[in-house]
Scaffold this active site. Sequence first.
Site, short mmCIF file in Angstrom:
data_model
loop_
_atom_site.label_atom_id
_atom_site.label_comp_id
_atom_site.label_asym_id
_atom_site.label_seq_id
_atom_site.Cartn_x
_atom_site.Cartn_y
_atom_site.Cartn_z
N GLU A 57 0.81 -1.21 0.00
CA GLU A 57 0.00 0.00 0.00
C GLU A 57 0.85 1.27 0.00
OE1 GLU A 57 -2.60 -3.23 1.83
OE2 GLU A 57 -0.51 -2.56 2.12
N PHE A 119 -12.66 -6.72 13.35
CA PHE A 119 -11.45 -7.18 12.66
C PHE A 119 -11.02 -6.16 11.61
CE2 PHE A 119 -9.57 -9.68 9.09
CZ PHE A 119 -8.40 -10.05 9.73
N GLN A 120 -9.76 -5.75 11.67
CA GLN A 120 -9.14 -4.78 10.76
C GLN A 120 -9.83 -3.42 10.80
OE1 GLN A 120 -8.67 -6.68 6.84
NE2 GLN A 120 -6.65 -7.40 7.49
N LYS A 169 -17.83 -1.00 4.54
CA LYS A 169 -18.06 -2.06 3.55
C LYS A 169 -19.53 -2.17 3.15
CE LYS A 169 -17.09 -6.95 2.64
NZ LYS A 169 -16.43 -8.18 3.15
N MET A 478 23.52 10.19 3.55
CA MET A 478 23.34 11.49 4.17
C MET A 478 23.46 11.39 5.69
SD MET A 478 23.07 14.63 3.34
CE MET A 478 22.27 14.94 1.77
#
Length: 569
Positions: A57, A119-120, A169, A478
């Site tokens: 993602e 969940f999630q 959803k 760096m």
Amino acid sequence: MNKIKLEQPKSGSRLALDTLKDLGVDTIFGYPGGAVLPFYDALYSFEGVKHILARHEQGAVHEAEGYAKSTGRPGVVVVTSGPGATNVVTGIADAYMDSVPLIVLSGQVAVPGIGRDAFQEVDFLDITLPITKYNYQVRDASDIPRILTEAYYLANTGRKGPVVVDFPKNISADIVEEINDPLLNLPNYEYTKYPNADKLIEIFQGLKNAKKPLILVGGGVQYANAQEEFLKFVEANNIPVTATLLGQGIMNVAHPLYLGMAGMHGTYAANQALMETDFLLNIGSRFDDRVVSNTKSFAPNATIAHIDIDEVEINKIVNTDIGLVSDAKRALNALDELGQVGGSYDEWLEKVQSDKKRAPYYYKKHKNYINPQEVVELVGEYTDGDAIVVTDVGQHQMWAAQYYPFKNSKQLITSGGLGTMGFGIPAAIGAKIANPEKEVILFVGDGGFQMTNQELALLNLHDIPVKIILINNGSLGMVRQWQTSFHDENLSHSVLGNSDPNFQKLADAYGIKHYKLTDPSTLSEDLLAIKENVPMLIEVIVSPTEKVLPMIPPGKANDKMIGVKFNDE
């Protein structure tokens, strides 16, 4: 609210896709998961919008940034709930810092599960509140066309930025027969469209009376698509220019009025001019600390004027004498309508151009190592200074900014404000997808390369001939430079050394053409490989101790640069 009857019932997900297509979206970057399965189900047979399946993602959101930064159009991302959503937080923050228009569609658990640790489930609205221009959670599928229309408008107007739309959803699966009026409903959203006439006259008179005027140009001019107006104004009035990192490309680096990049790793001429100018006009830059290392000593002799689309930026960092809230294009057109400034700057121009010739960027050639600066110079030569240049973050980023011969707006695609390692590979993919006719070159270090290299899977799959120049110094370069210069050479966990993988075998695993360059004597011939129009990885072994110079040490004034070499010494 007015209701509009649909010709046939549609799911919330289909409404979303239809709305995005109507808004002009042609590409979506995403990754499926449970909470967005209704969306992906609708996408399965949908035509007119291409979906690019990222491999992570974070890759998806940086790909959308590359798309947006190189086109000026909003990038669109779709991810699932929970970890899918939190994986894009870095990219959203990156876009927020650099004013990049994004629309992030995040899946969410069904409405009955919200707030119950389903969940999630994560509270993505609160997580992203500080790093978005606005965010929504859809609670009625009939509102989807309006919300997405507003999200697109918000992302792409005023000071551009990311907007999150959170989709439960069940809402994305709901079937509706009518929708709420999709027209914009933003009564409290205002941004200044037209510049204040009195402030314009103050700026005009200030330039007219100045003896040593200077313009600092930033990314705001790129976002306003005002390169043409900017050049017209600068050339008509013969005013020297310096740029921020995100302002690179607005003015051809070979232009006689251009002094180079300002700030920490800018040119001697640019930083010296900032200290000597008596009238500084900042257009589209937020005076960040990489340009203004010490606010008390910055432009000490100057009247400072600041043109910015965001009122919050005026006086936030540097005290401003004339603050003008305006879109850069409109402000420049309005200044042009006032006529030529008519100032006499011959002596000043002679001074700054002398500084430019006296102390250009300089590096000493190694006998045993390839110079990274020479790599950038040769790539610039072989691409005629016309490629879209994408960088990751680190030393290679600054070498690219210093040595590539930029000449076009939206040509440098880099992470400015957030400095996100891992930005490079996916951003280059997004830029190439958006600009298939343009050469896209990526400069990346061995550290950042390992953060998002799973996105290499997309190159052959979608025929994306990005040329990746991997500057390998076996270090977090760096970090190592700062440890060497300011932390008693304590190289604490900055040396990668033998822990780097075999990048050639990795490229081979992804089916990408690959080269490893180690010989400085054959570099110019070896780099000609970039002319072949295929995805490739060119790994260049450079010295682990090479530094980015010149440099303003942290907290020092702009004229306290180290590593400057004068031609007359």
